[in-house]
Design a protein around this motif. Structure first.
Motif, short mmCIF file in Angstrom:
data_model
loop_
_atom_site.label_atom_id
_atom_site.label_comp_id
_atom_site.label_asym_id
_atom_site.label_seq_id
_atom_site.Cartn_x
_atom_site.Cartn_y
_atom_site.Cartn_z
N LEU A 5 0.81 -1.21 0.00
CA LEU A 5 0.00 0.00 0.00
C LEU A 5 0.84 1.26 0.00
O LEU A 5 0.53 2.21 -0.69
N ALA A 8 2.51 2.25 -3.40
CA ALA A 8 1.62 2.39 -4.55
C ALA A 8 1.46 3.87 -4.90
O ALA A 8 1.45 4.73 -4.04
N LYS A 10 -0.81 6.96 -6.53
CA LYS A 10 -2.22 7.29 -6.69
C LYS A 10 -2.56 7.34 -8.18
O LYS A 10 -1.83 7.86 -8.98
N LYS A 56 -6.72 -2.74 -4.63
CA LYS A 56 -5.50 -2.06 -4.18
C LYS A 56 -5.60 -0.56 -4.44
O LYS A 56 -5.30 0.26 -3.58
N GLN A 57 -6.04 -0.21 -5.62
CA GLN A 57 -6.18 1.21 -5.97
C GLN A 57 -7.16 1.91 -5.04
O GLN A 57 -6.87 3.00 -4.54
N CYS A 60 -5.58 2.24 -1.56
CA CYS A 60 -4.49 3.23 -1.56
C CYS A 60 -5.03 4.66 -1.50
O CYS A 60 -4.41 5.53 -0.91
N GLU A 61 -6.18 4.88 -2.12
CA GLU A 61 -6.76 6.21 -2.14
C GLU A 61 -7.24 6.66 -0.77
O GLU A 61 -7.36 7.86 -0.52
#
Length: 137
Positions: A5, A8, A10, A56-57, A60-61
């Motif tokens: 995380l 990663a 954005k 995951k995206q 991560c946000e």
């Protein structure tokens, strides 16, 4: 798991449509508390390796959001190791930052899968029967 995380980058939410994010009011107005914004992430019915990039995206946000994050597992029907690893990393990072995580929905499937992989403690799930009020801080 933490590096999954934290390293990663954005990106736009385009492919994360399966994991919708929404902000809602939280708090108890009857107790005189001012509602605080919460970020809700609804897990898709199938959280598998093919959906891992979108999950995951989405995680991560919101990993560094100061507001509480509610993980809604109401629609969850299937989850695999890849998705569980992402959720473990997410909980670990939120916890390290002193941020709240709340779980919502029927968590029986999530508990079962986490138990098989011996990661239940990492997810900090509430006890059975306390899904609606469970939280990790």
């Amino acid at each position: 798991l933490a590096s999954i995380l934290m390293n990663a980058t954005k990106r736009k939410r385009g492919s994360a449509a399966a994991m919708p994010l929404k902000r809602t009011g939280a708090g108890d107005p009857t107790a005189g508390e001012r509602p605080a914004a919460a970020v809700v992430i609804a897990l898709a019915s199938h959280c598998t390796v093919k959906d891992a990039a979108a999950l995951k995206q989405a995680l991560c946000e919101i990993v560094q959001e100061p507001q509480p994050v509610v993980v809604d597992a109401q629609d969850l029907q299937r989850i695999d190791t890849a998705a569980l690893q992402l959720l473990c990393a997410f909980v670990r990072e939120r916890t390290a930052l002193g941020r709240r995580i709340q779980w919502r929905g029927d968590l029986a499937l999530l508990r079962e899968a986490a138990g098989l992989l011996d990661v239940a403690a990492l997810l900090r799930l509430p006890e059975a029967g306390l899904e609606a009020v469970g939280a990790a801080t």
